[in-house]
Write a protein that holds these residues in place. Sequence first.
Motif, PDB file in Angstrom:
ATOM      1  N   THR A   1       0.858  -1.174   0.000  1.00 20.78           N
ATOM      2  CA  THR A   1       0.000   0.000   0.000  1.00 20.78           C
ATOM      3  C   THR A   1       0.902   1.233   0.000  1.00 20.78           C
ATOM      4  OG1 THR A   1      -0.039   0.175   2.394  1.00 20.78           O
ATOM      5  CG2 THR A   1      -1.724  -1.202   1.379  1.00 20.78           C
TER       6      THR A   1
ATOM      7  N   VAL B   1      -9.019  -8.432  16.052  1.00 23.99           N
ATOM      8  CA  VAL B   1      -9.759  -7.971  14.869  1.00 23.99           C
ATOM      9  C   VAL B   1     -11.181  -8.527  14.951  1.00 23.99           C
ATOM     10  CG1 VAL B   1      -7.694  -7.890  13.446  1.00 23.99           C
ATOM     11  CG2 VAL B   1      -9.113  -9.963  13.473  1.00 23.99           C
TER      12      VAL B   1
ATOM     13  N   LEU C   1     -13.730  -9.770   9.673  1.00 27.24           N
ATOM     14  CA  LEU C   1     -12.455  -9.648   8.964  1.00 27.24           C
ATOM     15  C   LEU C   1     -11.832 -11.018   8.741  1.00 27.24           C
ATOM     16  CD1 LEU C   1     -10.263  -8.055   7.675  1.00 27.24           C
ATOM     17  CD2 LEU C   1      -9.273  -7.617   9.897  1.00 27.24           C
TER      18      LEU C   1
ATOM     19  N   TRP D   1     -10.949 -12.465   5.135  1.00 22.91           N
ATOM     20  CA  TRP D   1      -9.634 -12.977   4.751  1.00 22.91           C
ATOM     21  C   TRP D   1      -9.730 -14.416   4.259  1.00 22.91           C
ATOM     22  CZ3 TRP D   1      -6.012 -10.906   9.223  1.00 22.91           C
ATOM     23  CH2 TRP D   1      -5.744  -9.551   8.969  1.00 22.91           C
TER      24      TRP D   1
ATOM     25  N   PHE E   1      -1.723 -11.465   8.873  1.00 20.76           N
ATOM     26  CA  PHE E   1      -1.827 -10.283   9.731  1.00 20.76           C
ATOM     27  C   PHE E   1      -0.551  -9.448   9.669  1.00 20.76           C
ATOM     28  CE2 PHE E   1      -1.385  -7.999  13.704  1.00 20.76           C
ATOM     29  CZ  PHE E   1      -2.622  -7.401  13.826  1.00 20.76           C
ATOM     30  N   HIS E   2       0.548 -10.139   9.746  1.00 19.25           N
ATOM     31  CA  HIS E   2       1.824  -9.428   9.726  1.00 19.25           C
ATOM     32  C   HIS E   2       2.023  -8.667   8.427  1.00 19.25           C
ATOM     33  CE1 HIS E   2       6.322  -9.359   9.113  1.00 19.25           C
ATOM     34  NE2 HIS E   2       6.150  -8.613  10.160  1.00 19.25           N
TER      35      HIS E   2
ATOM     36  N   VAL F   1      -0.241  -7.760   6.122  1.00 20.76           N
ATOM     37  CA  VAL F   1      -1.257  -6.762   5.789  1.00 20.76           C
ATOM     38  C   VAL F   1      -1.298  -5.622   6.802  1.00 20.76           C
ATOM     39  CG1 VAL F   1      -3.737  -6.389   5.513  1.00 20.76           C
ATOM     40  CG2 VAL F   1      -2.650  -8.413   4.532  1.00 20.76           C
ATOM     41  N   LYS F   2      -1.268  -5.973   8.071  1.00 27.83           N
ATOM     42  CA  LYS F   2      -1.479  -4.945   9.084  1.00 27.83           C
ATOM     43  C   LYS F   2      -0.188  -4.312   9.585  1.00 27.83           C
ATOM     44  CE  LYS F   2      -5.925  -5.076   9.297  1.00 27.83           C
ATOM     45  NZ  LYS F   2      -6.688  -3.933   8.769  1.00 27.83           N
ATOM     46  N   GLU F   3       0.891  -5.062   9.578  1.00 28.13           N
ATOM     47  CA  GLU F   3       2.128  -4.511  10.124  1.00 28.13           C
ATOM     48  C   GLU F   3       3.061  -4.002   9.027  1.00 28.13           C
ATOM     49  OE1 GLU F   3       2.103  -7.198  14.204  1.00 28.13           O
ATOM     50  OE2 GLU F   3       3.538  -7.678  12.624  1.00 28.13           O
TER      51      GLU F   3
ATOM     52  N   GLY G   1       2.053  -3.502   5.800  1.00 31.49           N
ATOM     53  CA  GLY G   1       1.360  -2.638   4.858  1.00 31.49           C
ATOM     54  C   GLY G   1       1.346  -3.158   3.440  1.00 31.49           C
TER      55      GLY G   1
ATOM     56  N   THR H   1      -0.848  -4.765   0.299  1.00 30.02           N
ATOM     57  CA  THR H   1      -2.220  -4.946  -0.141  1.00 30.02           C
ATOM     58  C   THR H   1      -2.553  -6.437  -0.021  1.00 30.02           C
ATOM     59  OG1 THR H   1      -1.588  -5.403  -2.416  1.00 30.02           O
ATOM     60  CG2 THR H   1      -1.955  -3.105  -1.821  1.00 30.02           C
TER      61      THR H   1
END
Lengths: 111, 111
Positions: free
Chosen positions: A72, B24, B28, B32, B63-64, B66-68, B70, B72
Amino acid sequence: MPYKEKEITKLYYSIGEVAKMFDVSTSLIRFWESEFDILKPKKNKKGDRFFTKKDVDNLHLIFHLVKERGYTLKGAQKKLKENKDDTVNHFEVVQQLKKIRGFLEDVRSGL
Amino acid sequence: MPYKEKEITKLYYSIGEVAKMFDVSTSLIRFWESEFDILKPKKNKKGDRFFTKKDVDNLHLIFHLVKERGYTLKGAQKKLKENKDDTVNHFEVVQQLKKIRGFLEDVRSGL
DNA sequence: GCTTCCCATGCCTTACAAGGAAAAGGAAAT
DNA sequence: ATTTCCTTTTCCTTGTAAGGCATGGGAAGC
């Protein structure tokens, strides 16, 4: 006899040239400029952008992260900051080197 | 005397449990699941999901990324596939090793 | 009856693309 | 040389499709 002294190295690239380099639209280049602090091309009075080689290199990084790796924009921004003080890359290389050292020690003890 | 044989190792986790692990929403997790082929929890007749430890591990990776990091969702999918057959990592390590070989050869020729 | 699950739809954000105007750079005509 | 016209390139603002979930309504089990 006239010989050409010009164009030995290009100092500035227009937004159109830059867009073609990466095969993207000029509006995308402008959008990225608005998103990435790292991109700061010079501008003339009219507002036309002048990209240095360094700007192009930075765009290359951005392109790679966003378009090839699938980050992103925020992820790419974060990654770029991390890379700036080469903490992460450094860390990973050190990890690799430690493994390799272990391997080499194994090799030596096998002699 | 009764002693507890159960829960020595948990076989399955509910979607609620899993969602809490990563802080989460359950929706979600379901989303996923629809996006990542790698996630295939068992389901009972009613439709309730049963996540194995492996599923949880995979969620951890997702999770790592996508969320940490960043990534897509597509970027993360790609990354996961690459890691599965460790092609890319392998490639990068090989690159490092080639550089190191060059370096070692330089060292030897300096002896 | 309270929790936990399902699925479907709604909805805000992301990541650009499209559109329209202004300036610059010729080529042709005067 | 200067005017007119046309094309190209740029700018900036607004529009929009897809991305990434959250919410809402209902059923099933405890």
